[in-house]
Design an enzyme around this catalytic site. Structure first.
Site, short mmCIF file in Angstrom:
data_model
loop_
_atom_site.label_atom_id
_atom_site.label_comp_id
_atom_site.label_asym_id
_atom_site.label_seq_id
_atom_site.Cartn_x
_atom_site.Cartn_y
_atom_site.Cartn_z
N ASP A 6 41.11 60.80 47.19
CA ASP A 6 40.79 59.74 46.23
C ASP A 6 39.35 60.01 45.81
O ASP A 6 38.41 59.71 46.55
CB ASP A 6 40.94 58.38 46.93
CG ASP A 6 40.33 57.24 46.11
OD1 ASP A 6 40.10 57.42 44.90
OD2 ASP A 6 40.09 56.16 46.71
N CYS A 7 39.21 60.62 44.63
CA CYS A 7 37.88 61.02 44.18
C CYS A 7 37.26 59.90 43.36
O CYS A 7 37.54 59.74 42.16
CB CYS A 7 37.96 62.29 43.33
SG CYS A 7 38.79 63.64 44.19
N ASN A 9 33.69 57.51 42.21
CA ASN A 9 32.40 57.89 41.62
C ASN A 9 31.33 58.15 42.66
O ASN A 9 30.39 58.91 42.41
CB ASN A 9 31.95 56.83 40.62
CG ASN A 9 32.71 56.94 39.32
OD1 ASN A 9 32.48 57.86 38.55
ND2 ASN A 9 33.66 56.04 39.08
N LYS A 13 37.31 60.14 49.25
CA LYS A 13 38.03 59.70 50.45
C LYS A 13 39.17 60.69 50.68
O LYS A 13 39.83 61.09 49.72
CB LYS A 13 38.61 58.29 50.26
CG LYS A 13 37.66 57.15 50.56
CD LYS A 13 36.54 57.01 49.59
CE LYS A 13 37.05 56.61 48.21
NZ LYS A 13 35.94 56.58 47.19
N GLY A 97 41.67 53.06 34.59
CA GLY A 97 41.26 53.93 35.70
C GLY A 97 42.45 54.18 36.62
O GLY A 97 43.16 53.24 37.01
N ASP A 99 42.59 54.97 39.70
CA ASP A 99 42.50 54.31 41.01
C ASP A 99 42.97 52.86 40.90
O ASP A 99 43.69 52.35 41.75
CB ASP A 99 41.08 54.42 41.59
CG ASP A 99 39.98 53.91 40.65
OD1 ASP A 99 40.25 53.65 39.46
OD2 ASP A 99 38.84 53.76 41.13
N ASP A 119 38.96 45.96 44.27
CA ASP A 119 38.51 47.24 44.81
C ASP A 119 36.99 47.27 44.70
O ASP A 119 36.42 47.36 43.60
CB ASP A 119 39.15 48.38 44.01
CG ASP A 119 38.80 49.75 44.59
OD1 ASP A 119 37.83 49.85 45.36
OD2 ASP A 119 39.49 50.72 44.24
N THR A 122 32.01 51.79 43.83
CA THR A 122 30.85 51.93 42.95
C THR A 122 30.87 50.79 41.94
O THR A 122 29.86 50.11 41.71
CB THR A 122 30.93 53.28 42.19
OG1 THR A 122 31.19 54.31 43.12
CG2 THR A 122 29.65 53.53 41.43
N THR A 176 11.09 40.40 49.85
CA THR A 176 11.80 41.05 48.73
C THR A 176 13.17 41.54 49.15
O THR A 176 14.17 41.34 48.44
CB THR A 176 10.96 42.24 48.20
OG1 THR A 176 9.66 41.76 47.87
CG2 THR A 176 11.60 42.86 46.98
N1 LIG Z 1 27.73 56.68 53.12
C1 LIG Z 1 27.94 56.01 51.98
N2 LIG Z 1 27.71 56.63 50.80
C2 LIG Z 1 27.91 55.97 49.64
N3 LIG Z 1 28.32 54.69 49.59
C3 LIG Z 1 28.55 54.02 50.72
C4 LIG Z 1 28.39 54.65 51.97
N4 LIG Z 1 28.71 53.76 52.93
C5 LIG Z 1 29.07 52.63 52.29
N5 LIG Z 1 28.95 52.75 50.97
C6 LIG Z 1 29.25 51.69 50.00
O1 LIG Z 1 30.54 51.98 49.52
C7 LIG Z 1 30.54 52.00 48.09
C8 LIG Z 1 31.42 53.11 47.66
O2 LIG Z 1 32.73 52.74 47.99
P1 LIG Z 1 33.96 53.62 47.55
O3 LIG Z 1 35.16 52.76 47.66
O4 LIG Z 1 33.97 54.90 48.28
O5 LIG Z 1 33.57 53.88 46.02
P2 LIG Z 1 34.07 54.93 44.98
O6 LIG Z 1 35.58 54.89 45.07
O7 LIG Z 1 33.53 54.42 43.72
O8 LIG Z 1 33.52 56.28 45.36
C9 LIG Z 1 29.10 52.23 47.65
O9 LIG Z 1 28.86 51.56 46.44
C10 LIG Z 1 28.31 51.62 48.80
O10 LIG Z 1 28.01 50.28 48.54
C1 LIG Z 2 36.20 51.35 36.77
C2 LIG Z 2 36.02 52.64 37.52
C3 LIG Z 2 34.71 53.28 37.10
C4 LIG Z 2 36.00 52.33 39.03
O1 LIG Z 2 35.68 53.50 39.72
P1 LIG Z 2 35.18 53.49 41.24
O2 LIG Z 2 34.32 52.31 41.47
O3 LIG Z 2 36.44 53.40 42.08
O4 LIG Z 2 34.49 54.80 41.45
C5 LIG Z 2 37.24 53.60 37.26
O5 LIG Z 2 38.43 52.95 37.56
C6 LIG Z 2 37.26 54.07 35.83
O6 LIG Z 2 36.58 55.01 35.47
N1 LIG Z 2 38.06 53.39 34.96
C7 LIG Z 2 38.19 53.71 33.57
C8 LIG Z 2 37.90 52.51 32.72
C9 LIG Z 2 38.91 51.38 32.89
O7 LIG Z 2 39.58 51.25 33.92
O8 LIG Z 2 39.02 50.58 31.93
K LIG Z 3 36.34 50.47 42.45
#
Ligand SMILES: Nc1ncnc2c1ncn2[C@@H]1O[C@H](COP(=O)(O)OP(=O)(O)O)[C@@H](O)[C@H]1O
Ligand SMILES: CC(C)(COP(=O)(O)O)[C@@H](O)C(=O)NCCC(=O)O
Ligand SMILES: [K+]
EC number: 2.7.1.33
Length: 246
Positions: A6-7, A9, A13, A97, A99, A119, A122, A176
């Site tokens: 699962d690639c 941003n 995974k 998207g 995913d 979900d 990112t 902060t």
């Molecule tokens: N080691 C890590 N590297 C990056 N993000 C992490 C890590 N551990 C936890 N996170 C959290 O998980 C989120 C990424 O979740 P994930 O579901 O993998 O996102 P994506 O599918 O967008 O790659 C990040 O935004 C961050 O808040």
């Molecule tokens: C919204 C997202 C950026 C989420 O990506 P992720 O946080 O899982 O990395 C992805 O599903 C995407 O690029 N979607 C295309 C735009 C849309 O779903 O409308």
């Molecule tokens: K997401």
């Protein structure tokens, strides 16, 4: 052996399945790390099944690298108008998207009724699926890491070390770090509560909430009735790209 990816941003995974059972898994920052992790674990999958929301060129390079490392067959999730009883709700289904699409389908197939899929990666993505399988679309908002980093990027004096996210710490911050961390957390938690109430409007009273993504555990305590499933996208991937071995 099947390698599933699962690639997203932020992170890739991954899981390895052998005769349908998960034998290993985790998350990595890039494909080179993944190749090393697989080698060290003496795993040699020959089939790759993946979903990617990364750019096509980047995804192609990633696939090529894994082919050099021994992958012989590649199955990649593609946009679809419908899958497993769910009808894509986007005006242009190719824009949704992948995913999001896979988790929406996996949620609906799992519960067989209306569902709301959150979900928290990112981006925070939200998808509604009605009881009859109509995907109603959803919402996209910045995830926690994005909220934090944007505050730091666009201000001069928001600077602090660490990111101690305590989901239950709500008192006004007196420094902060706590002010920002709790502020962002409350944005997310408030959003989740709002979505739940909107869910009733779109889906009626009877719907299942699915929670997934890297930050899902931070809101899980707020939603005791939600189904937490870190592998929801992989369940959708198996539906989109079935393999005999499944
Ligand atoms: N080691 C890590 N590297 C990056 N993000 C992490 C890590 N551990 C936890 N996170 C959290 O998980 C989120 C990424 O979740 P994930 O579901 O993998 O996102 P994506 O599918 O967008 O790659 C990040 O935004 C961050 O808040
Ligand atoms: C919204 C997202 C950026 C989420 O990506 P992720 O946080 O899982 O990395 C992805 O599903 C995407 O690029 N979607 C295309 C735009 C849309 O779903 O409308
Ligand atoms: K997401």
């Amino acid at each position: 052996m099947i390698l599933e990816l699962d690639c997203g941003n932020s992170l890739i995974k991954w899981r390895v399945l052998s005769t349908g059972e998960r034998v290993a898994g985790g998350s990595v920052a890039d494909v080179e790390l993944l190749v090393v992790v697989l080698q060290e674990a003496e795993l040699q999958p020959t089939v790759l099944r993946l979903v990617s929301v990364r750019a096509d060129a980047e995804t192609r390079l990633l696939i090529e690298r894994l082919q050099q490392a021994g992958i012989e067959r590649v199955l990649r999730a593609e946009p679809a108008l419908s899958l497993a009883g769910v009808a894509n709700g986007y005006a242009d289904h190719t824009q949704l998207g992948l995913d999001r699409w896979l988790t929406a389908v996996a949620g609906y197939v799992d519960c067989g009724k209306a569902c709301l899929v959150l979900d928290l990666g990112t981006a925070v993505t939200v998808d509604y699926v009605a009881a009859d399988g109509r995907h109603l679309g959803g919402f996209i908002a910045p995830g926690l890491q994005l909220m934090r980093s944007q505050l730091k990027l666009h201000t001069r004096r928001i600077r602090y070390q660490g990111s101690e996210m305590v989901p239950t710490a709500h008192a006004p911050g007196d420094n902060t770090r706590d002010a920002v961390e709790r502020g962002c957390m409350q944005m997310l938690q408030g959003f989740v509560f709002y979505l739940m109430s909107e869910g009733r409007r779109y889906l009626g009273e009877d719907f299942v909430v699915y929670l997934t993504g890297g930050d899902a555990e931070l809101v899980a305590p707020l939603l005791p009735e939600a189904v937490f499933d870190a592998d929801l996208v992989f369940a959708g991937l198996a539906l989109a790209c079935p393999i005999k071995e499944d």
